[in-house]
Design a protein around this motif. Structure first.
Motif, short mmCIF file in Angstrom:
data_model
loop_
_atom_site.label_atom_id
_atom_site.label_comp_id
_atom_site.label_asym_id
_atom_site.label_seq_id
_atom_site.Cartn_x
_atom_site.Cartn_y
_atom_site.Cartn_z
N ASP A 9 -8.39 1.67 3.34
CA ASP A 9 -7.90 2.90 3.58
C ASP A 9 -8.92 3.93 4.11
O ASP A 9 -9.76 4.15 3.79
N ASN B 19 -2.99 5.44 -2.77
CA ASN B 19 -3.78 6.65 -2.49
C ASN B 19 -3.52 7.57 -3.94
O ASN B 19 -2.37 8.08 -3.63
N PHE C 78 0.72 -1.28 0.02
CA PHE C 78 0.08 0.29 -0.11
C PHE C 78 0.78 1.24 0.04
O PHE C 78 1.71 1.47 0.87
N VAL D 299 -11.41 -4.10 -1.40
CA VAL D 299 -10.74 -2.90 -1.00
C VAL D 299 -11.94 -1.56 -0.46
O VAL D 299 -12.85 -1.60 -1.19
N LEU E 208 -1.74 -1.31 -3.98
CA LEU E 208 -2.71 -0.39 -3.95
C LEU E 208 -2.10 1.07 -3.75
O LEU E 208 -0.91 0.96 -3.07
N THR F 189 -4.47 7.17 5.70
CA THR F 189 -3.93 8.08 4.75
C THR F 189 -4.38 9.61 4.95
O THR F 189 -4.98 9.52 5.95
#
Ligand SMILES: [Fe+2]
Ligand SMILES: [Fe+2]
Length: 262
Positions: free
Chosen positions: A148, A37, A5, A112, A35, A174
């Motif tokens: 997330d 952001n 991530f 997710v 993954l 995040t």
């Protein structure tokens, strides 16, 4: 199952760092899913369809986001149809886009979920209740689910970690762009970190040129947010999950000095 991530990717310096280091990292660590952001990937604010495609071509499987996903209007059409790009699931009903998804590769499947906090942020629907709703929906299709939790307040993120412990395989924070040193496996088997960090310049204020942000703090006037380019770091976490139990085995922080010049 190994999942990488990557923290908020900040503009072109962030994208370059990902393209430079992700292929090697994937190979070395035998990663199944990547993954990241992507809410700051286009010029530091928002995401465009072109930038999203670029990130997928580097080996990212799905992009999560947060408050900045709405900053570039041409992403809206893509958000409505491409379920590899998420916006937080706790926006009010009727808002365009997907709050959760299932991705698959080589016979493996991963769920997710993207959530947004509400402390020092917009007043969205309850992220805790939204999380349970999305988990219920995904659990019919997948065993392993990663969340997330895009939020400002450490307390809200830690609370979400406890709330989802044993219900999902990982809760990854995040939004602050600052990597925290509190990664661990919670008692019921959920991997947790308050914030994974960013892919952006350390000679900056969370990715933006420091002079610009200092000017804003000193004058309270609006400024043009210029992305900083020097001393780029790639922050990520590597989470290993036992596919039979869906419990996390390990969570490791990654911090790579990623300047092309270095
Ligand atoms: Fe961000
Ligand atoms: Fe954010």
């Amino acid at each position: 199952m190994k999942i990488l991530f990557i923290g908020d990717i900040i503009g072109s310096p962030g994208r370059s760092a990902v393209s430079l280091h992700l292929p090697g990292l994937k190979k070395k660590e035998k990663i199944d899913f990547v993954l990241a952001n992507g809410e700051n990937a286009a010029g530091g604010l928002g995401l465009t369809p072109k930038v999203a495609e670029q990130l997928f071509s580097y080996g990212i499987d799905a992009l999560t986001s947060g408050n900045h996903i709405w900053d570039k209007k041409d992403i809206l059409e893509t958000l409505a149809k491409d379920n590899r790009i998420l916006r937080p699931a706790n926006y009010p009903p009727g808002v365009i886009g997907f709050g959760s998804t299932v991705i698959s590769t080589q016979g493996k499947k991963l769920g997710v979920i993207n959530l947004s906090g509400r402390v020092f942020m917009r007043e969205l629907d309850c992220p805790f209740r939204a999380a349970l709703r999305e988990i219920e929906d995904l659990k019919e299709r997948v065993e392993v689910v990663v969340v997330d939790m895009h939020a400002e307040a450490t307390s809200e993120k830690i609370a979400m970690g406890w709330y989802l412990d044993g219900k999902v395989s990982a809760v990854i924070g995040t939004h602050t762009h600052v990597q925290t040193a509190d990664e661990r496996i919670l008692p019921e088997g959920t991997a947790y970190i308050t914030d994974v960090g960013m892919v952006g310049s350390l000679d900056s204020v969370i990715g933006v040129k420091k002079d610009v942000i200092l000017e804003r703090f000193l004058t309270q006037l609006p400024v043009h947010l210029d992305i900083a380019k020097k001393n780029v770091v790639l922050h990520a976490v590597l989470v290993e999950i036992d596919e039979d139990t869906a419990k996390a085995v390990s969570i490791k922080r990654i911090k790579i000095k990623a300047d092309e010049s270095s």
